[in-house]
Write an enzyme that holds these catalytic residues in place. Sequence first.
Site, PDB file in Angstrom:
ATOM      1  N   ALA A 141      92.030  68.503  24.248  1.00 44.64           N
ATOM      2  CA  ALA A 141      93.467  68.730  24.401  1.00 44.64           C
ATOM      3  C   ALA A 141      93.940  69.735  23.371  1.00 44.64           C
ATOM      4  O   ALA A 141      93.562  69.643  22.201  1.00 44.64           O
ATOM      5  CB  ALA A 141      94.207  67.413  24.215  1.00 44.64           C
ATOM      6  N   LEU A 191      96.050  74.539  11.952  1.00 41.75           N
ATOM      7  CA  LEU A 191      95.399  75.761  11.454  1.00 41.75           C
ATOM      8  C   LEU A 191      93.890  75.601  11.354  1.00 41.75           C
ATOM      9  O   LEU A 191      93.193  76.581  11.091  1.00 41.75           O
ATOM     10  CB  LEU A 191      95.970  76.162  10.095  1.00 41.75           C
ATOM     11  N   LEU A 251      98.092  67.387  24.513  1.00 41.80           N
ATOM     12  CA  LEU A 251      98.673  66.058  24.381  1.00 41.80           C
ATOM     13  C   LEU A 251      99.860  66.122  23.439  1.00 41.80           C
ATOM     14  O   LEU A 251      99.773  66.793  22.414  1.00 41.80           O
ATOM     15  CB  LEU A 251      97.634  65.066  23.843  1.00 41.80           C
ATOM     16  N   HIS A 283     103.200  61.336  16.057  1.00 46.78           N
ATOM     17  CA  HIS A 283     102.645  61.627  17.390  1.00 46.78           C
ATOM     18  C   HIS A 283     103.038  60.431  18.257  1.00 46.78           C
ATOM     19  O   HIS A 283     102.474  59.353  18.121  1.00 46.78           O
ATOM     20  CB  HIS A 283     101.124  61.812  17.343  1.00 46.78           C
ATOM     21  N   LYS A 293     101.794  62.067   8.430  1.00 48.80           N
ATOM     22  CA  LYS A 293     101.628  62.105   9.883  1.00 48.80           C
ATOM     23  C   LYS A 293     101.056  60.795  10.412  1.00 48.80           C
ATOM     24  O   LYS A 293      99.992  60.350   9.982  1.00 48.80           O
ATOM     25  CB  LYS A 293     100.696  63.263  10.250  1.00 48.80           C
ATOM     26  N   ASN A 343      94.877  66.753  10.800  1.00 53.24           N
ATOM     27  CA  ASN A 343      93.805  66.104  11.590  1.00 53.24           C
ATOM     28  C   ASN A 343      92.517  66.920  11.582  1.00 53.24           C
ATOM     29  O   ASN A 343      91.989  67.283  12.611  1.00 53.24           O
ATOM     30  CB  ASN A 343      94.272  65.810  13.027  1.00 53.24           C
ATOM     31  N   HIS A 397      91.096  75.455  20.186  1.00 58.08           N
ATOM     32  CA  HIS A 397      89.757  74.885  20.389  1.00 58.08           C
ATOM     33  C   HIS A 397      88.871  76.001  20.917  1.00 58.08           C
ATOM     34  O   HIS A 397      89.338  76.850  21.696  1.00 58.08           O
ATOM     35  CB  HIS A 397      89.786  73.756  21.433  1.00 58.08           C
TER      36      HIS A 397
HETATM   37  C1  NCD Z   1      96.060  68.622  18.955  1.00 56.05           C
HETATM   38  C2  NCD Z   1      94.736  69.098  18.371  1.00 56.05           C
HETATM   39  O1  NCD Z   1      93.922  69.674  19.090  1.00 56.05           O
HETATM   40  O2  NCD Z   1      94.517  68.914  17.158  1.00 56.05           O
HETATM   41  N1  NCD Z   1      95.972  68.663  20.391  1.00 56.05           N
HETATM   42  C3  NCD Z   1      97.011  68.729  21.249  1.00 56.05           C
HETATM   43  O3  NCD Z   1      96.778  68.646  22.450  1.00 56.05           O
HETATM   44  N2  NCD Z   1      98.241  68.871  20.847  1.00 56.05           N
HETATM   45  C4  NCD Z   1      96.380  67.278  18.446  1.00 56.05           C
HETATM   46  C5  NCD Z   1      97.801  66.865  18.687  1.00 56.05           C
HETATM   47  O4  NCD Z   1      98.732  67.375  18.091  1.00 56.05           O
HETATM   48  O5  NCD Z   1      98.010  65.967  19.528  1.00 56.05           O
HETATM   49 ZN    ZN Z   2      99.706  68.749  17.153  1.00 53.36          ZN
END
Ligand code: NCD
Ligand code: ZN
Length: 345
Positions: A263, A16, A219, A136, A99, A41, A251
């Site tokens: 990613a 979020l 990812l 992860h 996590k 994160n 993003h």
């Molecule tokens: C996620 C992110 O942008 O926070 N990116 C993704 O490609 N899934 C991080 C993650 O969950 O790996």
């Molecule tokens: Zn994620």
Amino acid sequence: MNSLTLRRPDDWHVHLRDGAALAAVVKFTAQRFGRAIVMPNLKPAITTTALAQAYRERIMAALPKGARFEPLLTLYLTESTAPAEIDRARAAGFVHGIKLYPAGATTHSDAGVTDMAKVHGVLARMEELDMPLLVHGETPRPDIDVFDRETHFIDSVLAPLTERFRSLRVVFEHITTAGAVEFVSKARAGVAATITPQHLLHNRNAIFAGGIRPHYYCLPILKREHDREALLGAATSGNARFFLGTDSAPHERAAKESACGCAGMFTAHAAIELYAEAFESVGRLDRLEAFASHFGADFYGLPRHNDTITLVKESWMPPRVYDFGAGALVPFRAGESIAWRLAGT
Ligand code: NCD
Ligand code: ZN
């Protein structure tokens, strides 16, 4: 079938973000889902219960008026997380998982774990307090092929970990390979997995269709067609170990469309609609509700919701961009059609 009513679903893995980005995206998740497991994160990461509490308040403040949505917080595991932090998290009541990011595996994972032995004390405490570990699952070593990192992680970290901590509940997040489906299917009780819509709908060709397509980069990365088929088989199997987790990860456009693009795919604006497409593609819409609204709640020990949502078979087109604070956010399927629509949107 032209309409489909489901018990309200939950998203068991979502990003979020914070600040203006949070304000721009949280409404999409809250419109569809009753609860969501919110990833920690951020920069700096949500490593303590106190930080999670403050983040929870910011999420609540960013919700549209009248929204009935409950964020389920998580803590970011580091090599200096103290076992006592797990006690605090458990006592707080709003932290539902811890996590594990292998250091360097993905966006904002540099504070993650390099040596699993350093977190054994914390894992033991989590096992005692029945606090789930959310994983992860990739080994981010440069000498390991990016398409093999999940497989390597299963063998080197996950399999030994689930054996060592026999009653630790583990969610193998956003699985992407046939091998991961097999591992989870055969694992001991208490091991489950989430599956994203993009991994059900696409294989890695999508990243390179006619040129390089940064909006299909996430990812763990999309894998082969036979992996996609295995994931779709697992999601639609009725096996309660597999449940919904979008990994919607917004993003800003410039950060994706770049020489070194981030990613993450943003799917929250159409999350349950995309899962409906995937389930329909194999004639299994009848199994969507359990995957989306039952199995995750049961795993996390939370009640299933009492209200419902309705999807209608009516094609629509997400815009080219959504507002995203100061910038723009390119959603999944921007300017293309999606077969199902959430009633009232
Ligand atoms: C996620 C992110 O942008 O926070 N990116 C993704 O490609 N899934 C991080 C993650 O969950 O790996
Ligand atoms: Zn994620």
